[in-house]
Enzyme design. Structure first.
Site, PDB file in Angstrom:
ATOM      1  N   LYS A   1      30.876  42.011  38.170  1.00  0.00           N
ATOM      2  CA  LYS A   1      31.539  42.908  39.120  1.00  0.00           C
ATOM      3  C   LYS A   1      32.977  42.442  39.345  1.00  0.00           C
ATOM      4  O   LYS A   1      33.353  41.330  38.944  1.00  0.00           O
ATOM      5  CB  LYS A   1      30.752  42.947  40.434  1.00  0.00           C
ATOM      6  CG  LYS A   1      30.637  41.600  41.108  1.00  0.00           C
ATOM      7  CD  LYS A   1      29.689  41.630  42.297  1.00  0.00           C
ATOM      8  CE  LYS A   1      29.503  40.237  42.834  1.00  0.00           C
ATOM      9  NZ  LYS A   1      29.385  40.139  44.263  1.00  0.00           N
TER      10      LYS A   1
ATOM     11  N   TYR B   1      62.528  33.155  51.357  1.00  0.00           N
ATOM     12  CA  TYR B   1      62.506  33.826  52.663  1.00  0.00           C
ATOM     13  C   TYR B   1      62.196  32.841  53.780  1.00  0.00           C
ATOM     14  O   TYR B   1      61.335  31.970  53.645  1.00  0.00           O
ATOM     15  CB  TYR B   1      61.416  34.897  52.677  1.00  0.00           C
ATOM     16  CG  TYR B   1      61.731  36.128  51.870  1.00  0.00           C
ATOM     17  CD1 TYR B   1      62.797  36.960  52.211  1.00  0.00           C
ATOM     18  CD2 TYR B   1      60.945  36.464  50.773  1.00  0.00           C
ATOM     19  CE1 TYR B   1      63.066  38.107  51.470  1.00  0.00           C
ATOM     20  CE2 TYR B   1      61.209  37.612  50.032  1.00  0.00           C
ATOM     21  CZ  TYR B   1      62.270  38.422  50.386  1.00  0.00           C
ATOM     22  OH  TYR B   1      62.536  39.549  49.651  1.00  0.00           O
TER      23      TYR B   1
HETATM   24  C1  PLP Z   1      23.603  40.263  45.126  1.00  0.00           C
HETATM   25  C2  PLP Z   1      24.359  39.233  44.336  1.00  0.00           C
HETATM   26  N1  PLP Z   1      23.708  38.506  43.414  1.00  0.00           N
HETATM   27  C3  PLP Z   1      24.339  37.579  42.670  1.00  0.00           C
HETATM   28  C4  PLP Z   1      25.691  37.333  42.843  1.00  0.00           C
HETATM   29  C5  PLP Z   1      26.366  36.268  42.002  1.00  0.00           C
HETATM   30  O1  PLP Z   1      26.760  35.203  42.807  1.00  0.00           O
HETATM   31  P1  PLP Z   1      27.519  33.930  42.199  1.00  0.00           P
HETATM   32  O2  PLP Z   1      28.839  34.437  41.725  1.00  0.00           O
HETATM   33  O3  PLP Z   1      27.637  33.032  43.360  1.00  0.00           O
HETATM   34  O4  PLP Z   1      26.694  33.408  41.100  1.00  0.00           O
HETATM   35  C6  PLP Z   1      26.393  38.065  43.792  1.00  0.00           C
HETATM   36  C7  PLP Z   1      27.824  37.786  43.995  1.00  0.00           C
HETATM   37  O5  PLP Z   1      28.367  37.769  45.032  1.00  0.00           O
HETATM   38  C8  PLP Z   1      25.726  39.051  44.552  1.00  0.00           C
HETATM   39  O6  PLP Z   1      26.365  39.783  45.470  1.00  0.00           O
END
Ligand code: PLP
Length: 388
Positions: free
Chosen positions: A50, A273
């Site tokens: 993601k 700045y």
């Molecule tokens: C529901 C869920 N599962 C897994 C993960 C993966 O987490 P990580 O990046 O800490 O491995 C996330 C990331 O935030 C998540 O929201």
């Protein structure tokens, strides 16, 4: 007019830009393979890609993770799922973990993605949107998505099983404190989920039970179940905020810029700045054309180093939208450094600057460091130096 400075950093044949993120896909593959060594045979690795692969590029990261042994992909939203399908990930199982509006739900299901449900009406919405695979989420303590009530979760399981067009594919939860090894809440969440999940699994043996993020995967084998969902570790960052090397993780992203200008700064003169740097002695400053418009945050003003010619140089003054300044005091042949590469995240020789170091300086987490790099920073993907 003076010619634009030509950067000297052509090491990997990629050329220099005002700001550039080089992403080593081979490292992502190795990190996934390394995470797989934690798992019992049969336990699958779902790579979380993601937010554009935590800033590394979703498509390229997904390919690298699958090459490294991941067998599922996960994203937060429908658009991210559609983009992966369009990029050619047609057959891999793909989970959308986030909340979905009715429009997004339809989009996700049409892309053949699996979705998360926790109310009976969610299941009915999936059926009316064309049907698909669902994962029932028990909120064992995160306090976000999912139901806190195991009986309600069981009713949703039953509804999914009974609803034509809907397939019960899995049950899941998410940990709130897996990254804090001292916190006892992790064990409470694990216990709350394990009992419920075991009962559902006994009745529906083909479902995939999953709970662990990277921290939980590294911390406790009893959190692995049938699959783990790892993001941060796949990119070679440490889920506990420590040095990734200690857990044999290899940072995949290097952020660089270059010295576009090198100029004398007399004692009493300032840079940036607000004049938050005033030279206490005669010195020489370097100007790097990177700033918060690139995601190099203003909180790093007077508060981080960069690597130039293998040495740490402090950022001095305020980071602005497009530029920042570093102190080159004491560098040999300093004016010849014009055009020299500057490494903002990465290693040169014995020196390393990690996302974890930057996160500590800004009182945030490594996730935010790479996710925060903006679209203005080109991502160049390579495998151990070979461009892909
Ligand atoms: C529901 C869920 N599962 C897994 C993960 C993966 O987490 P990580 O990046 O800490 O491995 C996330 C990331 O935030 C998540 O929201």
């Amino acid at each position: 007019m003076e010619a634009a400075p030509v950067a000297k950093d052509l090491e990997a044949g990629m050329g220099t830009r005002r700001a550039l993120a080089r992403v080593n896909l081979a490292a992502i593959g190795r990190n996934c393979a390394r995470m797989l060594t934690e798992l019992e045979p049969g336990c699958e690795l779902c790579a979380v890609v993601k937010a554009d692969g935590y800033g590394h590029g979703a498509t390229a990261s997904a390919r690298a993770a699958l090459d490294g042994g991941a067998s599922w992909l996960a994203v937060a939203g429908a658009r991210e799922a559609v983009e992966l399908r369009r990029a050619g990930f047609e057959n891999v199982r793909l989970l959308v973990m986030g909340a979905l509006s009715p429009v997004e739900l339809r989009e996700a299901l049409q892309a053949g993605a699996e979705v998360v449900v926790w109310r009976e009406q969610d299941v009915r919405a999936v059926a009316s949107a064309g049907g698909g695979r669902v994962h029932v989420k028990l909120d064992s303590g995160m306090g976000r998505l999912g139901t806190r009530d195991p009986e309600q979760a069981s009713r949703v399981v039953a509804t999914a099983v009974d609803t034509p067009g809907v397939d019960l594919a899995g049950v899941m939860t998410h940990f709130a404190t897996a990254d804090d090894r001292e916190d006892p809440f992790f064990a409470r969440q694990l216990e709350a989920f394990s009992g419920w999940a075991a009962r559902v699994k006994a009745a529906h043996p083909r479902i995939v039970v999953h709970a662990a993020n990277s921290a939980a995967t590294l911390r406790d084998k009893s959190a692995h179940f049938d699959m783990v969902r790892c993001g941060i570790a796949a990119y070679g960052m440490d889920p506990f905020g420590l040095d990734p090397i200690e857990r044999r993780l290899e940072p995949a992203l290097e952020l660089s810029s270059y010295l576009a200008e090198v100029k004398d700064c007399a004692s009493g003169e300032s840079a940036g700045y607000g004049r938050r740097f005033v030279a206490a002695r005669d010195t020489v400053l370097g100007v790097l054309p990177i700033g918060y418009g690139d995601g190099w945050r203003r909180a790093l003003s007077n508060n981080a180093d960069v690597l130039i010619a293998g040495q740490r140089r402090p950022i001095v003054g305020t980071v602005s939208m497009d530029n920042m300044t570093v102190d080159l005091d004491g560098a040999a042949d300093v004016h010849a450094l014009r055009g020299e590469a500057a490494v903002l995240i990465g290693a040169r020789g014995k020196q390393r600057i990690t996302a974890e170091e930057l996160a500590r300086r800004m009182d945030t987490i490594n996730y935010e460091v790479t996710c925060g790099l903006t679209a203005r920073v080109p991502r160049v993907h390579h495998r151990d130096g070979d461009l892909v």
